[in-house]
Write an enzyme that holds these catalytic residues in place. Structure first.
Site, PDB file in Angstrom:
ATOM      1  N   ALA A  67      30.649  27.804  37.213  1.00  0.00           N
ATOM      2  CA  ALA A  67      30.450  28.840  38.225  1.00  0.00           C
ATOM      3  C   ALA A  67      31.818  29.446  38.506  1.00  0.00           C
ATOM      4  O   ALA A  67      32.855  28.867  38.182  1.00  0.00           O
ATOM      5  CB  ALA A  67      29.848  28.263  39.501  1.00  0.00           C
ATOM      6  N   LYS A  68      31.809  30.621  39.104  1.00  0.00           N
ATOM      7  CA  LYS A  68      33.074  31.231  39.505  1.00  0.00           C
ATOM      8  C   LYS A  68      32.775  32.247  40.585  1.00  0.00           C
ATOM      9  O   LYS A  68      31.717  32.896  40.580  1.00  0.00           O
ATOM     10  CB  LYS A  68      33.744  31.935  38.318  1.00  0.00           C
ATOM     11  CG  LYS A  68      35.260  31.942  38.406  1.00  0.00           C
ATOM     12  CD  LYS A  68      35.838  30.554  38.169  1.00  0.00           C
ATOM     13  CE  LYS A  68      37.355  30.544  38.196  1.00  0.00           C
ATOM     14  NZ  LYS A  68      37.899  29.200  37.956  1.00  0.00           N
ATOM     15  N   GLY A  69      33.688  32.385  41.500  1.00  0.00           N
ATOM     16  CA  GLY A  69      33.548  33.374  42.558  1.00  0.00           C
ATOM     17  C   GLY A  69      34.842  34.136  42.746  1.00  0.00           C
ATOM     18  O   GLY A  69      35.928  33.622  42.468  1.00  0.00           O
ATOM     19  N   ASP A  88      41.517  28.202  43.648  1.00  0.00           N
ATOM     20  CA  ASP A  88      41.756  29.074  42.507  1.00  0.00           C
ATOM     21  C   ASP A  88      42.908  30.000  42.863  1.00  0.00           C
ATOM     22  O   ASP A  88      43.589  29.822  43.877  1.00  0.00           O
ATOM     23  CB  ASP A  88      40.473  29.862  42.171  1.00  0.00           C
ATOM     24  CG  ASP A  88      40.390  30.250  40.697  1.00  0.00           C
ATOM     25  OD1 ASP A  88      41.362  30.849  40.208  1.00  0.00           O
ATOM     26  OD2 ASP A  88      39.374  29.974  40.060  1.00  0.00           O
TER      27      ASP A  88
END
Length: 925
Positions: A170-172, A234
């Site tokens: 996943a990544k946001g 991140d």
């Protein structure tokens, strides 16, 4: 909806979209009405909504303009793709939509499973997930117009990287609409935007209360239960884990401070050096294969990063034998042509411990003649002859960018990437393919690297094509997601540990302070588990490189199946086409280590998904795997909670998939499933039975301990022979003895297997000549006697299940039946056929399949022969079993002997072996 669609596919201007909505105001109004019918909890009406959709489609069909039809139809599709929204939650912050990504119009590949779009006055962002259980960092992006593109690429990379852990990728990412003029206030603005973004994500995420999943209040849910949302630090959010966890606590979110790993009660990756230590396992494997030991041998290094960085700093403190010849970061270039290993190690440690240090803080008196520290802002750098020699260049003066390119191409043992940026591409790529404009001026080609080994502790140091090119030029390299997987593994273990201990707190078995102490106290156990995983992953890649050129059709089949299922895009992953695979198979070229790394990740990810969806992941017999996953002190106190862990299925599926692929290889499950027409779960279950019946886990540990002494080639031979036996046993268990679970099947076979193994090892008179020869060769090569004796008898142990069943059916002792099996192998030429089959070279998939069938038939014939001999012996108790059989059919035995004498002068192939099997069967019947 308009804003989100433009982030997905900016096809039309905002003005044109607005004009279309005004021109077709009636449709626009009904689209808004449809939104209410779908998502207003007070006015929801599914039947009315369906009727309105049908009516809208008819009206859209009548619109003459293709472009306007596309715009309005896309709004309709966006509404229908929406799974949840907080639009009707009183007092909400930003507007939040959760989409089923595949239904979003114009969505580019790779398509996530779901995405959440957050739109506020000051911030907007996107969160993309590859599966129901997924994790990845949230970053502050400065790419305001195309941040979704940035996040999508990172999500894809995260999915591959997460192959070794429970969640998929996943990544946001979020952007701020305006930034303060005062640089000192930017940090505060980013934190405020982060808080808004995180709260928006939680607005449409389920919670767990008392073990039950609870949907958000006044949020209409058009999907199933979805309570797993885990985030990580991140770019731009590295210090905000406690902020996210504070939000989770305020909202009573079930994960509490497991929501964002690495907070104040979590594991500090830099302090543990986990990413660098994991990457060092890759380095150690590479070095062993080029004849270096990083603990005892001096080796030269060039690097990307500085000592204040986590991965570079920790990595360059892993060995005091490293001679760091040159390194660079965004500020300085460091050169030390002939460093003193001990002195330079001490100076690197001093810089690592100095807050916010740079290369400029390095003690110049420690630097060897001709070295120095140069700012990247310099116009020109004069190179001393010693520096030119160390870096392998004849240029005496360069710009900083030119010098960095020279450093990247230096003739050293190791290029260690511990920084940020993509510095290596392939010759056929242009700089745009690297997606890192900041380093276009220094980037080099993979074929031009002169390092013997490249390790990517940092992400995206090389393009995949650059890695492949370097590997084809003789260099040793994996991929970034293999080398630096220790970091994500650590975060995931922290989350799963906190979930388990949270259960203990809920049940009154633990309090918060005790929990924090326990998490801190087991850090070394967590690290040990991660490093074992890194080492096994590096080891299986080494084995795959050696054997892949003989398995090309199996890799091709796997890739074709993944493509057909929509799980793999070869072009995106840099994998060979079907035609290229055929060419490589013909040329004996095989696959490179970077290509195998990608396939390894896909094999694990795919198998994990298959297991998690099936009943095997709920098997009580596999729950014991969690005992090896969680730290021993946690197992001792809280193993009784394992069965109730919310991620038990996913944990078990991940651990089992990693175990099977690491042991048996990338194509083992898919190949055996295809050849036996069995589901992957049956193959995995059979493999677990085979593993535990044979006690191979202890044997693996035994062989691994020999690696530094015997070298990688002999180690690989020992492991391959062991795993070949397990593969044969797995085949047997796929086809036979299916009744009962894993534990009962193991229980029925383990004791007899141990007895047979002991009898074989103890009595060398039972061995074949080839076994005695192998034993002597291994002992001469330095293999301990017990290991060598076991290796000598491994081939016959592949027949152990048949032997055990024959003993049970005839009422004889298994050791007595063993003697008949061994004598049958010699008398009927089955041993010889097995040796010939092992030497046969096949090129086509059909021949390989035929050879596989021959190997199966050989195992079956051993059993059949023993049964026939024992049946004759029962009627002639006065004679030894084999002699009684020979006496009963002397002519058939003589014919068989004559046939085998003619076979000695023939180059054995599939056809010859097939005929030989018929002759043997005819003699036995």
């Amino acid at each position: 909806y308009r804003t989100d669609w433009r982030r997905v596919a900016p096809v039309f201007t905002v003005g044109y979209v607005n004009d279309t909505l005004v021109e077709h105001a009636g449709i626009a109004i009904d689209l808004i009405r449809l939104f209410g019918l779908r998502f207003d909890p007070d006015g929801r009406d599914g039947e009315a909504a369906d009727d309105l959709v049908a009516e809208l489609i008819g009206r859209l069909d009548a619109i003459p303009s293709i472009e306007q039809d596309r715009i309005l139809r896309s709004f309709l599709r966006l509404i229908e793709a929406t799974l949840r929204t907080n639009a009707f939650v009183p007092g909400r912050g930003p507007l939040v939509f959760k989409f089923r990504s595949a239904d979003v119009p114009d969505v580019p590949a790779p398509r996530p499973m779901v995405e959440i779009f957050v739109l506020g006055r000051d911030v907007e962002g996107i969160h993309l997930r590859g599966g129901m259980v997924a994790r990845g960092g949230l970053r502050w992006s400065t790419r305001r117009e195309d941040y979704r593109t940035e996040v999508l690429g990172l999500m894809k990379a995260q999915m591959t990287k997460n192959a070794v852990i429970v969640p998929t990728g996943a990544k946001g990412g979020f952007v701020l609409h305006t930034l303060p003029d005062d640089p000192g206030e930017v940090r505060t603005a980013v934190e405020t935007g982060y808080r808004t973004f995180v709260n928006g994500l939680l607005d449409v995420t389920d919670n767990r209360i008392g073990g039950a999943v609870v949907h958000p209040d006044r949020v209409v849910v058009r999907d199933g239960e979805d309570p797993y949302l885990v985030v990580a630090a991140d770019k731009g959010t590295a210090s905000l884990s406690d902020v996210a966890n504070g939000i989770a606590a305020e909202r009573g979110f079930w994960l509490a401070d497991a929501f964002a790993s690495g907070g104040s009660a979590g594991y500090d990756h830099k302090a543990l050096a986990i990413t660098a230590r994991g990457a060092w396992e890759s380095l150690t494997r590479h070095f062993l294969e080029v004849g270096l030991d990083p603990e005892t041998d001096e080796f030269t290094v060039v690097g990307i990063g500085d000592m204040s960085g986590d991965v570079f700093g920790n990595g360059m403190l892993m060995s005091d034998r490293a001679k760091v010849v040159a390194a660079f970061d965004h500020r300085h270039v460091f050169i030390d042509p002939d460093p003193d290993p001990k002195a330079s190690f001490s100076e690197r440690r001093r810089l690592f411990e100095m807050p916010r240090s740079s290369w400029d803080d390095y003690d110049r008196s420690v630097i060897s003649e001709g070295g120095g520290i140069f700012p990247r802002s310099a116009k020109h750098i004069d190179l001393h002859p010693a520096a030119r020699s160390a870096l392998g260049t004849d240029r005496d003066g360069l710009t900083p960018n030119e010098l960095i390119s020279v450093i990247l191409r230096a003739p050293v043992d190791l290029l260690w990437n511990g920084g940020i940026g993509t510095y290596v591409k392939a010759r056929h790529e242009n700089h745009d393919d690297a997606g890192d404009r900041a380093n276009d001026a220094v980037r080099v080609n993979g074929a031009d690297l002169r390092a013997r080994v490249v390790v990517e502790g940092g992400n995206l140091g090389l393009t995949q094509a650059g890695r492949i090119e370097f590997a084809r030029s003789g260099g040793a390299v994996n991929t970034d997601f293999i080398d630096n997987s220790g970091g994500v593994d650590c975060s995931d273990r922290e989350v799963n540990l906190k979930i388990l201990l949270g259960m203990a707190i809920e049940r009154g078995d633990l309090d918060g302070a005790e929990r924090d102490e326990l998490i801190a106290s087991v850090a070394s156990d967590v690290v040990d588990g991660i490093l074992r995983s890194n080492a096994r992953q590096a080891a299986v890649l080494s084995r795959e490189v050696v054997r892949c050129d003989t398995r090309m059709e199996s890799y091709e089949t796997l890739m074709a199946e993944l493509e057909e299922a929509g799980l793999l895009d070869r072009a995106v992953e840099g994998l060979p086409t079907s035609e290229e695979m055929r060419e490589r198979a013909h040329d004996g070229a095989g696959l490179t280590r970077p290509e195998l790394s990608v396939l390894l990740a896909y094999a694990k990810r795919t198998l994990r998904g298959q297991l998690a969806r099936g009943p095997l992941s709920e098997s009580e017999d596999l729950l014991g795997d969690l005992h090896g996953y969680f730290p021993p002190p946690v197992v001792e106190r809280f193993a009784h909670l394992f069965a109730d862990h919310p991620l038990r299925r996913e944990l078990v599926a991940t651990l089992v998939a990693n175990e099977v692929v690491n042991a048996q290889g990338i194509v083992f499950v898919s190949r055996l499933a295809g050849r036996t027409d069995s589901p992957a779960s049956d193959v995995v279950e059979a493999n677990r039975v085979a593993r535990d019946v044979s006690g191979v886990v202890a044997r693996r540990v035994e062989i691994d301990s020999l690696l530094p002494e015997v070298g990688t080639e002999l180690w690989a031979e020992l492991i391959e022979r062991l795993e070949s036996m397990v593969a044969s046993l797995t085949r047997w268990y796929v086809r036979h003895a299916r009744d009962g679970g894993i534990a009962s099947r193991v229980g029925r076979g383990r004791e007899a297997f141990v007895a047979l193994e002991a009898a074989l090892i103890a009595d060398s008179q039972l061995w074949r000549p080839a076994a005695r020869s192998r034993f002597e060769r291994l002992v001469e090569a330095g293999v301990p006697g017990e290991v060598a004796r076991h290796q000598a008898v491994v081939p016959i142990l592949a027949s152990a299940p048949d032997l055990i069943e024959v003993a049970a059916a005839t009422g004889r002792d298994p050791v007595e039946v063993l003697d008949v099996f061994l004598r049958s192998g010699r008398t009927f030429g089955l041993d010889r056929l097995g040796e010939l089959a092992a030497d046969v070279t096949v090129e086509s998939s059909w021949d390989r399949w035929a050879l596989w069938t021959i190997e199966e038939d050989l195992l079956g014939l051993r059993r059949f022969a023993a049964e026939q001999v024992l049946a004759i012996a029962a009627a002639h108790p006065e004679s030894a079993p084999m002699q009684a059989f020979i006496d009963s059919r002397p002519d058939a035995i003589r014919r068989l002997e004559r046939f085998f004498s003619t076979l000695e002068s023939v180059d054995a192939d599939v056809a010859a072996l097939t005929v030989a099997l018929r002759q043997v069967r005819a003699a036995i019947v």
